[in-house]
Design an enzyme around this catalytic site. Sequence first.
Site, PDB file in Angstrom:
ATOM      1  N   TYR A  11       1.086  -1.489  -0.119  1.00 14.70           N
ATOM      2  CA  TYR A  11      -0.380  -0.103   0.296  1.00 14.70           C
ATOM      3  C   TYR A  11       1.100   1.145   0.198  1.00 14.70           C
ATOM      4  O   TYR A  11       0.733   2.178  -1.435  1.00 14.70           O
ATOM      5  CB  TYR A  11      -0.902   0.159   1.272  1.00 14.70           C
ATOM      6  CG  TYR A  11      -1.431   1.220   1.306  1.00 14.70           C
ATOM      7  CD1 TYR A  11      -2.680   1.900   0.614  1.00 14.70           C
ATOM      8  CD2 TYR A  11      -1.258   1.950   2.800  1.00 14.70           C
ATOM      9  CE1 TYR A  11      -2.728   3.211   1.300  1.00 14.70           C
ATOM     10  CE2 TYR A  11      -2.708   2.641   3.433  1.00 14.70           C
ATOM     11  CZ  TYR A  11      -3.212   3.734   2.046  1.00 14.70           C
ATOM     12  OH  TYR A  11      -3.726   4.429   2.259  1.00 14.70           O
ATOM     13  N   ILE A  12       1.335   1.253   1.126  1.00 14.41           N
ATOM     14  CA  ILE A  12       2.528   2.609   0.973  1.00 14.41           C
ATOM     15  C   ILE A  12       3.553   3.229   0.424  1.00 14.41           C
ATOM     16  O   ILE A  12       3.946   3.953  -0.647  1.00 14.41           O
ATOM     17  CB  ILE A  12       2.562   2.949   2.568  1.00 14.41           C
ATOM     18  CG1 ILE A  12       1.424   3.345   4.249  1.00 14.41           C
ATOM     19  CG2 ILE A  12       4.128   4.020   2.490  1.00 14.41           C
ATOM     20  CD1 ILE A  12       2.320   2.813   4.973  1.00 14.41           C
ATOM     21  N   LEU A  33       5.459 -10.797  -2.628  1.00 21.48           N
ATOM     22  CA  LEU A  33       3.916 -10.127  -3.029  1.00 21.48           C
ATOM     23  C   LEU A  33       3.251 -11.236  -2.270  1.00 21.48           C
ATOM     24  O   LEU A  33       1.558 -11.530  -2.563  1.00 21.48           O
ATOM     25  CB  LEU A  33       3.567 -10.757  -4.481  1.00 21.48           C
ATOM     26  CG  LEU A  33       4.294  -9.721  -5.860  1.00 21.48           C
ATOM     27  CD1 LEU A  33       4.574 -10.252  -6.721  1.00 21.48           C
ATOM     28  CD2 LEU A  33       4.376  -9.275  -5.356  1.00 21.48           C
ATOM     29  N   THR A 117       6.798   3.181  13.615  1.00 25.04           N
ATOM     30  CA  THR A 117       5.449   3.165  13.885  1.00 25.04           C
ATOM     31  C   THR A 117       5.040   3.934  14.582  1.00 25.04           C
ATOM     32  O   THR A 117       5.633   3.988  15.462  1.00 25.04           O
ATOM     33  CB  THR A 117       5.300   1.624  13.349  1.00 25.04           C
ATOM     34  OG1 THR A 117       3.594   1.681  14.035  1.00 25.04           O
ATOM     35  CG2 THR A 117       6.009   1.252  14.435  1.00 25.04           C
ATOM     36  N   TYR A 141       5.521  -6.176  17.141  1.00 26.23           N
ATOM     37  CA  TYR A 141       5.261  -6.173  15.568  1.00 26.23           C
ATOM     38  C   TYR A 141       5.955  -4.339  16.355  1.00 26.23           C
ATOM     39  O   TYR A 141       6.967  -4.009  15.219  1.00 26.23           O
ATOM     40  CB  TYR A 141       4.015  -5.132  15.060  1.00 26.23           C
ATOM     41  CG  TYR A 141       3.482  -4.056  14.213  1.00 26.23           C
ATOM     42  CD1 TYR A 141       4.469  -4.569  13.281  1.00 26.23           C
ATOM     43  CD2 TYR A 141       3.120  -3.188  14.288  1.00 26.23           C
ATOM     44  CE1 TYR A 141       4.345  -2.998  12.334  1.00 26.23           C
ATOM     45  CE2 TYR A 141       3.564  -1.745  13.363  1.00 26.23           C
ATOM     46  CZ  TYR A 141       4.094  -2.243  12.578  1.00 26.23           C
ATOM     47  OH  TYR A 141       3.812  -0.967  11.269  1.00 26.23           O
ATOM     48  N   ASN A 170      -1.676   6.567  11.649  1.00 24.31           N
ATOM     49  CA  ASN A 170      -2.567   5.333  10.189  1.00 24.31           C
ATOM     50  C   ASN A 170      -2.255   6.361   8.534  1.00 24.31           C
ATOM     51  O   ASN A 170      -3.202   7.134   8.406  1.00 24.31           O
ATOM     52  CB  ASN A 170      -3.671   6.060  10.968  1.00 24.31           C
ATOM     53  CG  ASN A 170      -4.197   5.084  11.792  1.00 24.31           C
ATOM     54  OD1 ASN A 170      -3.325   5.428  12.844  1.00 24.31           O
ATOM     55  ND2 ASN A 170      -4.704   4.122  12.514  1.00 24.31           N
ATOM     56  N   PHE A 206     -14.760  -0.637  17.988  1.00 24.28           N
ATOM     57  CA  PHE A 206     -14.511  -1.416  19.153  1.00 24.28           C
ATOM     58  C   PHE A 206     -13.953  -0.422  20.489  1.00 24.28           C
ATOM     59  O   PHE A 206     -13.345  -0.100  20.880  1.00 24.28           O
ATOM     60  CB  PHE A 206     -12.987  -2.223  18.582  1.00 24.28           C
ATOM     61  CG  PHE A 206     -13.226  -3.670  17.774  1.00 24.28           C
ATOM     62  CD1 PHE A 206     -13.580  -4.561  18.185  1.00 24.28           C
ATOM     63  CD2 PHE A 206     -12.890  -2.480  16.518  1.00 24.28           C
ATOM     64  CE1 PHE A 206     -13.617  -5.426  17.014  1.00 24.28           C
ATOM     65  CE2 PHE A 206     -12.787  -3.914  15.498  1.00 24.28           C
ATOM     66  CZ  PHE A 206     -13.499  -4.945  15.353  1.00 24.28           C
TER      67      PHE A 206
HETATM   68  N1  LIG Z   1      -0.400   0.733   7.305  1.00 24.81           N
HETATM   69  C1  LIG Z   1       0.291   2.206   8.027  1.00 24.81           C
HETATM   70  O1  LIG Z   1      -0.782   2.917   8.377  1.00 24.81           O
HETATM   71  C2  LIG Z   1       1.440   1.891   8.728  1.00 24.81           C
HETATM   72  C3  LIG Z   1       1.723   2.391   9.874  1.00 24.81           C
HETATM   73  C4  LIG Z   1       2.713   2.526  10.362  1.00 24.81           C
HETATM   74  C5  LIG Z   1       3.639   2.342  10.020  1.00 24.81           C
HETATM   75  N2  LIG Z   1       3.615   1.080   8.627  1.00 24.81           N
HETATM   76  C6  LIG Z   1       4.791   0.583   7.985  1.00 24.81           C
HETATM   77  O2  LIG Z   1       4.755   1.002   6.970  1.00 24.81           O
HETATM   78  C7  LIG Z   1       5.035  -0.109   6.578  1.00 24.81           C
HETATM   79  C8  LIG Z   1       4.145  -0.713   4.470  1.00 24.81           C
HETATM   80  O3  LIG Z   1       2.625  -0.721   5.147  1.00 24.81           O
HETATM   81  P1  LIG Z   1       1.664  -1.294   4.302  1.00 24.81           P
HETATM   82  O4  LIG Z   1       0.533  -0.684   4.861  1.00 24.81           O
HETATM   83  O5  LIG Z   1       1.813  -0.577   3.105  1.00 24.81           O
HETATM   84  O6  LIG Z   1       1.959  -2.617   4.414  1.00 24.81           O
HETATM   85  P2  LIG Z   1       1.647  -3.652   2.852  1.00 24.81           P
HETATM   86  O7  LIG Z   1       1.674  -4.756   4.041  1.00 24.81           O
HETATM   87  O8  LIG Z   1       0.579  -3.483   2.146  1.00 24.81           O
HETATM   88  O9  LIG Z   1       3.235  -3.873   2.062  1.00 24.81           O
HETATM   89  C9  LIG Z   1       4.428  -4.109   2.753  1.00 24.81           C
HETATM   90  C10 LIG Z   1       5.082  -5.402   1.782  1.00 24.81           C
HETATM   91  O10 LIG Z   1       6.677  -6.156   2.435  1.00 24.81           O
HETATM   92  C11 LIG Z   1       6.309  -6.619   1.389  1.00 24.81           C
HETATM   93  N3  LIG Z   1       7.023  -8.484   1.999  1.00 24.81           N
HETATM   94  C12 LIG Z   1       6.224  -8.419   3.399  1.00 24.81           C
HETATM   95  N4  LIG Z   1       7.108  -9.084   4.132  1.00 24.81           N
HETATM   96  C13 LIG Z   1       8.483  -9.375   3.015  1.00 24.81           C
HETATM   97  C14 LIG Z   1       9.798 -10.362   2.595  1.00 24.81           C
HETATM   98  N5  LIG Z   1      10.017 -11.285   3.882  1.00 24.81           N
HETATM   99  N6  LIG Z   1      10.176 -10.342   1.705  1.00 24.81           N
HETATM  100  C15 LIG Z   1       9.660  -9.370   0.653  1.00 24.81           C
HETATM  101  N7  LIG Z   1       8.353  -8.349   0.345  1.00 24.81           N
HETATM  102  C16 LIG Z   1       8.234  -8.138   2.339  1.00 24.81           C
HETATM  103  C17 LIG Z   1       4.742  -7.609   0.945  1.00 24.81           C
HETATM  104  O11 LIG Z   1       4.483  -8.157  -0.280  1.00 24.81           O
HETATM  105  C18 LIG Z   1       4.261  -6.078   0.693  1.00 24.81           C
HETATM  106  O12 LIG Z   1       4.255  -5.661  -0.490  1.00 24.81           O
HETATM  107  C19 LIG Z   1       5.778  -1.561   6.907  1.00 24.81           C
HETATM  108  O13 LIG Z   1       6.917  -1.827   6.741  1.00 24.81           O
HETATM  109  C20 LIG Z   1       4.468  -0.992   7.839  1.00 24.81           C
HETATM  110  O14 LIG Z   1       4.978  -1.418   9.255  1.00 24.81           O
HETATM  111  C21 LIG Z   1       2.574   1.434   7.906  1.00 24.81           C
END
Ligand SMILES: NC(=O)c1ccc[n+]([C@@H]2O[C@H](COP(=O)([O-])OP(=O)(O)OC[C@H]3O[C@@H](n4cnc5c(N)ncnc54)[C@H](O)[C@@H]3O)[C@@H](O)[C@H]2O)c1
Length: 325
Positions: A11-12, A33, A117, A141, A170, A206
Amino acid sequence: MKILVTGGAGYIGSVVVEQLVADGESVVVLDNLAQGHRAAVHPRATFVEADLLNRPAIDAVMGEHRPDAVMHFASHTLVGESMQQPFLYLGENIVGGLNLLQSMIEHGVHRFILSSTANLFDAPERIPIDEQERIVPGSPYGESKHILEQMLYWLDRVHGLRYAALRYFNAAGASSERGEDHHPELHLIPLVLQVALGQRADVTIFGDDYPTPDGTCVRDYIHIVDLAQAHVLALRALDGGSWTYNLGNGQGFSVHQVIETARRITGHSIPAKVGPRRPGDPATLVASSEKIRRELGWRPRFPNLEQIVETAWNWHRAHPNGYKS
Ligand SMILES: NC(=O)c1ccc[n+]([C@@H]2O[C@H](COP(=O)([O-])OP(=O)(O)OC[C@H]3O[C@@H](n4cnc5c(N)ncnc54)[C@H](O)[C@@H]3O)[C@@H](O)[C@H]2O)c1
């Protein structure tokens, strides 16, 4: 610059890749993926399907592409799952990060951006939460991100790694082309929009007895495009040193406010029912982003909830089955 983006099919990461490509950077995406989508990767980025647990695969990418910088999004990301399966987080998240960092240092790559995070702050003493706040990880986490942050400190001191640790609150909203498509989906805004699309009957709140103005939890939603812009600014700042920033909107919105806003924007009644509190959910989490505003000149372009929900709605309406649409 050539930038290696791990998790760039997620996503990000995918929206940050979109921004980097628009800025004329050359981008290589590494993703297994497991959660991400091939269709989310910008067509002008090079895609490598690989797992961070596979060290030779990382070395091969590093050796072939010789990136100038690495942005590290790839991670297990679910607080609740980490309370059930801590080794995915204390094991795989750490080992994946370690493999990446070791490979970088061995290949002479010295610029790094970490997705950290708000789950570092389980017991905040002051709201909004600034960088002086005591770190109390809320789950395995959050602990995994804390451990990676500590590694970065030492790699800077020992190997001169320049890093930015960006602690997102978020992430929400969508760009015109890319949005949120997680399986399972646990984030409030997409869940609410799935109700509006007729894909779910209702949404669960919740707990409505928190010490907040309307009793529901308050969170800081930061628009994904603003988040992407912060990565671009942080990347440019790395030659001046290493940085740690809390990254949010600076405003909190309650669960009720999110649902109300989605009702207005979608025109759907979005039925909501109240369930019990979830263990480990703090009442209020709102970031102070004063430091990144002051030091890097970051300004959110989409700070209000209407813009965040509206961009998410536009994307979900156009992609009712996510990237499969
Ligand atoms: N979504 C949020 O609100 C949020 C908030 C704080 C921090 N984060 C951090 O931001 C980052 C991205 O979050 P997101 O929401 O886009 O998550 P997401 O799950 O959409 O993206 C993570 C990506 O990493 C890939 N991935 C996971 N493990 C892997 C591995 N071992 N090898 C290769 N690829 C791998 C997944 O396939 C996925 O495409 C993460 O590190 C998450 O902890 C997200």
